[in-house]
Scaffold this active site. Structure first.
Site, short mmCIF file in Angstrom:
data_model
loop_
_atom_site.label_atom_id
_atom_site.label_comp_id
_atom_site.label_asym_id
_atom_site.label_seq_id
_atom_site.Cartn_x
_atom_site.Cartn_y
_atom_site.Cartn_z
N ASN A 12 1.03 -0.74 -0.37
CA ASN A 12 -0.05 -0.08 0.25
C ASN A 12 0.98 1.19 -0.39
OD1 ASN A 12 -2.22 2.06 0.60
ND2 ASN A 12 -1.89 1.27 2.63
N LYS A 59 -0.09 4.50 -0.02
CA LYS A 59 -0.10 5.09 0.30
C LYS A 59 -0.19 6.97 -0.61
CE LYS A 59 -0.04 3.15 4.63
NZ LYS A 59 -0.21 3.15 5.87
N HIS A 119 -9.61 1.72 4.43
CA HIS A 119 -8.00 1.89 5.55
C HIS A 119 -8.84 2.73 6.90
CE1 HIS A 119 -4.70 2.38 6.61
NE2 HIS A 119 -3.41 1.51 6.37
N GLU A 167 -6.67 5.43 7.75
CA GLU A 167 -6.34 6.17 7.68
C GLU A 167 -8.04 7.30 6.68
OE1 GLU A 167 -2.56 5.87 5.20
OE2 GLU A 167 -2.30 5.18 7.48
N GLU A 176 -4.98 -5.07 10.51
CA GLU A 176 -4.79 -3.61 11.10
C GLU A 176 -4.91 -3.37 12.42
OE1 GLU A 176 -2.21 -2.60 6.82
OE2 GLU A 176 -3.92 -1.50 6.87
N GLY A 190 2.56 1.95 11.03
CA GLY A 190 3.65 3.18 10.44
C GLY A 190 4.08 3.69 11.86
N SER A 211 2.90 -2.53 10.27
CA SER A 211 4.41 -1.88 10.42
C SER A 211 5.05 -3.50 9.98
CB SER A 211 4.97 -1.50 12.35
OG SER A 211 4.76 -0.49 12.40
P1 PGA Z 1 3.20 0.02 7.79
O1 PGA Z 1 1.70 0.83 6.83
O2 PGA Z 1 3.48 -1.04 7.30
O3 PGA Z 1 3.50 1.08 7.43
O4 PGA Z 1 2.45 0.08 9.03
C1 PGA Z 1 0.70 -0.89 6.47
C2 PGA Z 1 -0.85 0.22 6.00
O5 PGA Z 1 -1.33 0.12 6.55
O6 PGA Z 1 -1.66 -0.71 5.82
#
Ligand code: PGA
Length: 252
Positions: free
Chosen positions: A11, A13, A98, A100, A168, A174, A214
């Site tokens: 992803n 982003k 997601h 976010e 997640e 992140g 992560s």
């Molecule tokens: P990350 O993000 O691997 O940077 O923690 C995962 C995600 O948001 O899909």
């Protein structure tokens, strides 16, 4: 969706900035993973880079995903992107819900509408679920259960089997605070139990579950082996072709 084939989705982003950077990241992933046949590798660039990335991956087995979609197919919806447009571009999966996007106000109901729209076009929705924090009483389980329950209100047995569920936990995204192998395993069993309750055991076993939060080259192999999930949704580490390919190769 075959459960025994690991699924690893990058992803991207809101990265990178330029079209040429996106193209070279895609080419890098193709170079590193062109011989990969044991896993299904998917990249999810931003909408504006989909077409260029599609060209770069076209001669490989790597597939294309979008990071979101609108729930309506056509008409007066300024600024939105429809599943028909994504299908036309060759997208085979769409990430929905997601955290976010949920943080920007997306509700379970909207997530469900999107999932139905995506399935109607025979495209795979990757539905993200996960709690913002963990509490000693285990209330976070109820939170995830509610997200799954809302899906069961709109999807029948045949439909839910076509959905990928990405667990997640928001606190792991992140942050570098990857969930432990035990946390991931426990949630895999919990999600299967909830799906068994909402559907039946056979159906629950067929829904592909992946983990995100992560995931890095150094923790992927253990998480894959011990966590019980069928793959990963990778954010930050998917922006480096080398590290992303190591994560894919760790899923054995
Ligand atoms: P990350 O993000 O691997 O940077 O923690 C995962 C995600 O948001 O899909």
């Amino acid at each position: 969706m075959k459960k025994n084939v690991p699924l690893i989705i990058g992803n991207w982003k809101l990265n990178p900035v330029t079209l040429s950077e996106a193209a070279s990241l895609a080419s890098g992933v193709v170079t590193k993973l062109k011989k990969e046949t044991e896993a299904l590798v998917v990249v999810a660039p931003s909408f504006i880079h989909l077409q260029e990335v599609k060209k770069k991956i076209s001669k490989s087995l790597i597939e294309l995903a979008a990071q979101d979609v609108y729930s309506k197919n056509i008409g007066a919806h300024t600024g939105e992107v429809s599943i028909l447009q994504l299908k036309d571009l060759g997208v085979s999966m769409v990430i929905v819900g997601h955290s976010e996007r949920r943080a920007m106000g997306e509700t379970n109901k909207e997530v469900c509408q999107k999932v139905v729209t995506i399935l109607a076009q025979k495209i795979t929705p990757v539905v993200c679920v996960g709690e913002s924090e963990r509490d000693d009483q285990g209330n976070f389980f109820t939170f995830v259960e509610e997200q799954l329950r809302s899906l069961s209100e709109v999807l029948d047995t045949t439909q839910i089997k076509k959905v990928v569920i990405a667990y997640e936990p928001i606190w792991a995204i992140g942050t570098g605070n990857t969930a432990t192998n035990e946390d991931v395993k426990e949630m895999q069993l919990f999600i299967e139990t909830v799906l068994t309750k909402l559907y039946d055991r056979n159906t629950a076993k067929k829904v592909k579950l992946i983990y995100g939060g992560s995931v890095k080259a150094h923790n992927a192999a253990e998480l894959y082996k011990e966590g019980g999930m069928s793959g990963f949704l990778v954010g930050g580490a998917s922006l480096k072709a080398e590290e992303f390919s190591e994560i894919v190769k760790a899923c054995k």
